[in-house]
Write an enzyme that holds these catalytic residues in place. Structure first.
Site, PDB file in Angstrom:
ATOM      1  N   ASP A  83     -17.977  -6.891  21.149  1.00  0.00           N
ATOM      2  CA  ASP A  83     -17.040  -6.066  21.718  1.00  0.00           C
ATOM      3  C   ASP A  83     -17.520  -4.826  22.451  1.00  0.00           C
ATOM      4  O   ASP A  83     -17.553  -4.581  23.449  1.00  0.00           O
ATOM      5  CB  ASP A  83     -15.788  -6.070  21.104  1.00  0.00           C
ATOM      6  CG  ASP A  83     -15.079  -7.433  20.755  1.00  0.00           C
ATOM      7  OD1 ASP A  83     -15.429  -8.270  20.717  1.00  0.00           O
ATOM      8  OD2 ASP A  83     -13.958  -7.182  20.054  1.00  0.00           O
TER       9      ASP A  83
ATOM     10  N   ARG B 218     -10.371   6.741  11.273  1.00  0.00           N
ATOM     11  CA  ARG B 218     -10.329   6.961  12.774  1.00  0.00           C
ATOM     12  C   ARG B 218     -10.504   8.594  13.007  1.00  0.00           C
ATOM     13  O   ARG B 218     -11.406   8.847  14.308  1.00  0.00           O
ATOM     14  CB  ARG B 218      -9.023   6.447  13.392  1.00  0.00           C
ATOM     15  CG  ARG B 218      -8.835   5.028  13.068  1.00  0.00           C
ATOM     16  CD  ARG B 218     -10.054   4.244  13.329  1.00  0.00           C
ATOM     17  NE  ARG B 218      -9.852   2.645  13.376  1.00  0.00           N
ATOM     18  CZ  ARG B 218     -11.002   2.056  13.234  1.00  0.00           C
ATOM     19  NH1 ARG B 218     -12.033   2.312  13.068  1.00  0.00           N
ATOM     20  NH2 ARG B 218     -10.676   0.608  13.123  1.00  0.00           N
TER      21      ARG B 218
ATOM     22  N   ASP C 253      -5.302   1.692  16.174  1.00  0.00           N
ATOM     23  CA  ASP C 253      -6.145   2.422  16.133  1.00  0.00           C
ATOM     24  C   ASP C 253      -6.378   3.346  17.524  1.00  0.00           C
ATOM     25  O   ASP C 253      -7.138   4.419  17.792  1.00  0.00           O
ATOM     26  CB  ASP C 253      -7.243   1.570  15.832  1.00  0.00           C
ATOM     27  CG  ASP C 253      -7.527   1.112  14.492  1.00  0.00           C
ATOM     28  OD1 ASP C 253      -6.973   1.944  13.775  1.00  0.00           O
ATOM     29  OD2 ASP C 253      -7.923  -0.246  14.263  1.00  0.00           O
TER      30      ASP C 253
ATOM     31  N   SER D 194      -9.481 -10.996  12.592  1.00  0.00           N
ATOM     32  CA  SER D 194     -10.230  -9.675  13.038  1.00  0.00           C
ATOM     33  C   SER D 194     -10.412  -8.624  11.790  1.00  0.00           C
ATOM     34  O   SER D 194      -9.639  -8.618  10.787  1.00  0.00           O
ATOM     35  CB  SER D 194      -9.252  -9.042  13.943  1.00  0.00           C
ATOM     36  OG  SER D 194      -9.691  -7.725  14.009  1.00  0.00           O
TER      37      SER D 194
END
Lengths: 406, 406, 406, 406
Positions: B19, B99, B128, B182
């Protein structure tokens, strides 16, 4: 403290054990009062017949033995579990929640029998005295409360036992010696405290646990169960509808067999010191996990977060003895309001101390495949909305960063 | 949304996976921007050399690969664990807490390299994107943030893969097919979401778990460990002092081997929908239990209850991406203030999914044998004080009961 | 943003003013939709006949003009005042509380008339768009909401006026010029924002105030009134029972004449920026003081402190537009539970901007002369109880002081 | 309660008034202890020379008269005002905040002089005994506290006066009669309680007020002032820098002259009953309004709302006497963290009881014309972002509405 004057009739919370037997005799002889005994079947798992016999032998004319298990679960335990109440991150409040119920019955019997006082056997160091008495005063503001263990006599175990022998109360041999710890039990939990458990650095001896097998002893094969909920309360196990106390008893059996619900903690008492307790709450531990799981799909985020935020205070109120207080009732109103659609089924795996949520489903589910999918959601959610959402949430932080010269 | 104008240089959070490789190419070709890649070693357990190779192959001149494991534990994970932070009663915030660290590095590199934008690969449905962007804006209010997955292209997986092939990005066979779920991972946890996990009624397949053995597979013999604390942070295992990230890694190994830290939940995302996640937090699960245990003997009741009350809000702030916000910093100041004397040792038994506290001790212990003993306490506590304590706590309840005619 | 497709009928919140007249025309001409107008009499003090005329002139066939004053006070304003709701320490939420009511009516009319959308005239910078839309979506999840001021056109005042002239909407001369500030009004309050008020360092010009005399202009003689309460709501003034909206109107008159309820503040909008407002809430300001005063003698401490603790969050929910949310309803349930015995009379002196409580009395008073007296209280309170009360409250602090070596 | 044994030296909080003069004598004669007197200049506005004389006359050898006004404002009052602390919506905590300071000095002097006890003149019905003693125990866990008014003697006023005459303590004629109410005063406020004020339905007689003119008597012309702030504390008036206690004294003068800061309330005491008080806090009332105003432009929304949410608990802690508690210190750490940039100037109009904010400005202002303007903002704010913001905030409400069949 001087003896209370003018006490003619006392309702005593009576277990039939040594301590309350001594108090019974003391109320009769030293206080000269007529005693009504109240013995509750809270699901503590003891025969109550001996309590009746002993009370009769002590000359008590009005002996009340009441099965309160259903009331206990329906009106106290289940409302509390709606809140996911946990004290100090770990304790499920198994002792705390039984005390207001006992006080309610003591007060009701006092009214019915014209008694002017109630009496309990709690000491002056613990939380239970507070819970008994705050509950009693909240329901009967002018009641007298007699707490002989705290207020007058028996300052040493020896003095107590001497009084017992003088009054021909049977003292078994092991009582003359030292009971190795102190116990309280009801349908929700058993607690053990004191003596061999007093050093919080020491692992509790295995014989302390009386209600669960250890995780090590539990079966090597998991047990799978499904708990059904309605209005936030559990109503069935594996599809079988049950009354509240039957259901909790069944969860207790499941928990006991699978080594679930043991807890070793140090807690902060309302009276100001820390104490160490060994608790067993087999069914309650399963119920908490199941309730959280059914809420996870049926409760809106706003409701859930408000509940989580209010919970510590709610738990503290129950721990401290404020069940019958306006603020607990206000919080309960808020909590109950949230539970209207908390229904459905939770599948759990019980295995050697673990309660593992394996699945949950509900006709009232708020979970939406369409919203969450990684695949095409056919317009259920416009990802571009997120950009604006973030931008406005960030606006004040950006203004701040500019001001602060970042 | 139109393409951002005038972006000349972008710092991309780059994993080396498919990705972000596509995004890298897209930024170079469609946006015409120079790209600096930032790849963090967060302890996710993947080789980072391939990320460097791929970035080089894509013509990136400024490739940043940074080992942030110590910073991550010291400045983010441990401060959070001081608060006993748990989101919605269960989630230990393993993804959330990484994050802001990533954004901080992206922004720092942007400043250093003169880049005018940062980019990330999060979608428009998840949390996120919010965490990345709120953190970035809070640190650099005028930074541009590019989120190609959300804002511009690749609305279907097929479109994305076509772009990849057109741009000669290697797509392995299993990527062409469907990845079954995922994944996100760092030193604190691994999460799995989506696809085969989307039905919350279904038990997750065993192959989802990548970081722990199951309780069933774990050894039949318990492991006993002792965790040492100082200022609220863990500093040693079995007496051996360790750096933050070494210690967390060691706890992860212990947790993995003993089947600890698996979690199957449905959570409420900040963007408004519920999602189902399978999380593994082996070391964090041990750490939370140990921290609560050391607090239980070293933290005053007032401090502990205030912490418990503030915790849900603190956890929500981190979950929602507000790590770099004044309110999180205010709460942190309060929490850190409480941890000054949180030190000592906790002995734990790890066994087939269970983390069992067996003992705790501290030079700063507030636990007092003298106060709590059932025996003569030589005046440490006057039980008669309890009568007055209860009377005054009851006064308002009695006044109320009289008013209400009870 | 593209125009919404397939909108056939729209219910428009229509004031009859220039802005919503333009939107009306725009919905008809540009969107090609049939428009139903809804004009609420919220007690804003304007004639509504012109709104009907203008709507008729614009060809609207279904014109709804509804007197919602009683509903507004009974179901929105009074429940909010039970909570003593104040946003950011000063703002009585006068605009915020009207929005959900309007949305409720828009949605009800949409259902009744088969409309597929509602429309409002709020801009994209304010809170009102959020309040209108969150309320609408919470009541009708699939309704379309059209906000022309935000989403499509009229990005400048000139463009808007050009459209108006092109469509033969009458623009009065002072509208062609600059209105000096923006106004919202209902029975509870009037607000003025923007333009001449934008610099928070500047004193607002006197002509901003439209609903109260200044303290300086108010009479030199005080006015004494008595407000009666029942179940937490005001029910009478000087012994005269009144309907909710009549009572609030009467308080407004009293407040206006005595210079009460002016407020100049800077507030934090939900959309992320600070704004400056000049508010007038004459009756509400009196009501808040009176409600606090009657609570002071009828509400238990536990209930009052819980209310005070919950209030900021409750006020924030209303400010942010979450009236129709589970968490607001949960808080309301808790608040309403507390108000059962909040009844009695409060005597107030109104004088040049001051609302001075002069006395309060209640058949449900919890105030006890016997308890509080400096004289002999005949045993109502045993001062010796206080020693024990303090000792146990101090116990944890003493343990802490010893640990910390004080 | 029996007399404390082995007390050799006592530090007495001594005002020089009748009550503490009697206690002084009683400590000397009945207890046989050496007494050290501590008299604090808290800005109560009384001459302290007479206290010295009287103590000398009573044979006290160690007489401590200390000007603590600056310490009081700097270390107690101002930190509290950073929190905007208000108890039960109205009370500015003027008495509460002085008690921990007095205890701190008593304890310090006890340590310095080798005294084993401290003594105070508070009764057993009020809050002050709790505040004195909790503070003392928190600082000196083994100190003895003697509270003669509560614990031993003087159960009636007559008994007290007889003791006084027997010990040749001068009793003025009006003391022999009835003082019409009880007073406490310091730089922050004066309070009056009891006797003629005991009926909360009755308007207080004008002679109760001793520190402010009434609004009616105040000048017909407003006074305009500017208060400057730095780090959340007031530092100047009309540009003139002042020390904390000078500044508060100057605000008191301004408040007194303009009829500001009178309060008539019924409050809930920590010991369980309601009491009625008449308070005057002229400077504090101005300070609270000014502080809120400077915060309104310099404090971020997240910080402000967290402060508002924490405030009731913070105020309750101070009211209840827990100034020296870990939880108050934790809250203070959070509050202080927020005040770093709270600086600038607030312009106020003082007029007949009103404190009217007329303007505020700051070099650290977060208010942005560009963001808020009704005019073209040149891209500072994209109104389209609001659509996404609302959509995602509404998502959970819409999901809920669908589930509930709305």
């Amino acid at each position: 403290m001087t003896l209370p004057r003018d006490v003619k009739k006392v309702v005593l919370a009576y277990s039939g054990g040594l301590d309350t037997s001594i108090i019974l005799k003391w109320l009769q002889t030293e206080l000269g009062a007529e005693v009504v005994t109240f013995t509750a079947d809270l699901g503590q798992g003891e025969e109550l017949a001996p309590a009746r016999e002993k009370a009769e032998r002590a000359g008590v004319k009005d002996i009340r033995i009441v099965d309160v298990r259903e009331e206990f679960c329906r009106d106290f335990v289940f409302p509390m579990f709606r809140a996911n109440a946990v004290y100090e991150g770990t304790y499920l409040l198994g002792t705390s929640i039984a005390r207001p119920l006992i006080s309610k019955h003591l007060v009701d019997i006092a009214r019915e029998t014209g008694a002017d006082a109630i009496a309990h056997g709690a000491t002056g160091k613990g939380n239970d005295q507070v819970r008994f008495e705050l509950s009693a005063y909240a329901l009967a503001p002018d009641i007298k409360v007699i707490a002989p263990w705290r207020d007058w006599e028996f300052k040493s175990r020896t003095a107590l036992l001497d009084f017992a022998e003088k009054n021909q109360i049977l003292v078994t041999k092991d009582k003359r010696g030292e009971a190795p710890f102190s116990v309280d039990a009801n349908l929700l939990h058993s607690s053990s405290e004191g003596k061999v458990l007093e050093d919080p650095a020491e692992t509790p001896p295995p014989y302390v646990f009386m209600r669960t097998v250890s995780p090590e002893e539990a079966p090597d094969k998991p047990t799978i169960i499904t708990v059904g909920f309605k209005n936030g309360d559990p109503v069935s196990i594996d599809g079988k509808a049950m009354k509240p106390h039957e259901l909790l008893a069944a969860l207790n059996d499941l928990g006991r067999d699978n080594g679930i619900g043991r807890l070793d903690l140090v807690e902060n008492r309302f009276v100001g010191m820390k104490s160490r307790g060994i608790y067993e709450t087999p069914g309650g531990t399963i119920l908490l996990a199941a309730h959280r799981a059914i809420e996870s799909i049926t409760l809106d985020r706003g409701a859930m977060h408000l509940k989580d935020q209010l919970m510590p205070q709610y738990a503290e109120l129950i721990y401290n003895g404020f069940w019958f207080s306006p603020e607990r009732e206000m919080l309960q109103a808020a909590i109950d309001k949230s539970q209207e659609h908390v229904e459905g089924e939770v599948r759990l795996k019980l295995y050697k101390g673990n309660v593992i949520v394996e699945g949950r489903s509900s006709p009232k589910s708020l979970y939406s495949d369409a919203l969450v999918t990684f695949e095409d959601d056919h317009g259920a959610y416009d990802q571009k909305d997120a950009a604006g959402f973030i931008k406005l949430n960030a606006l004040r932080l950006r203004t701040l960063a500019k001001r602060d010269g970042r």
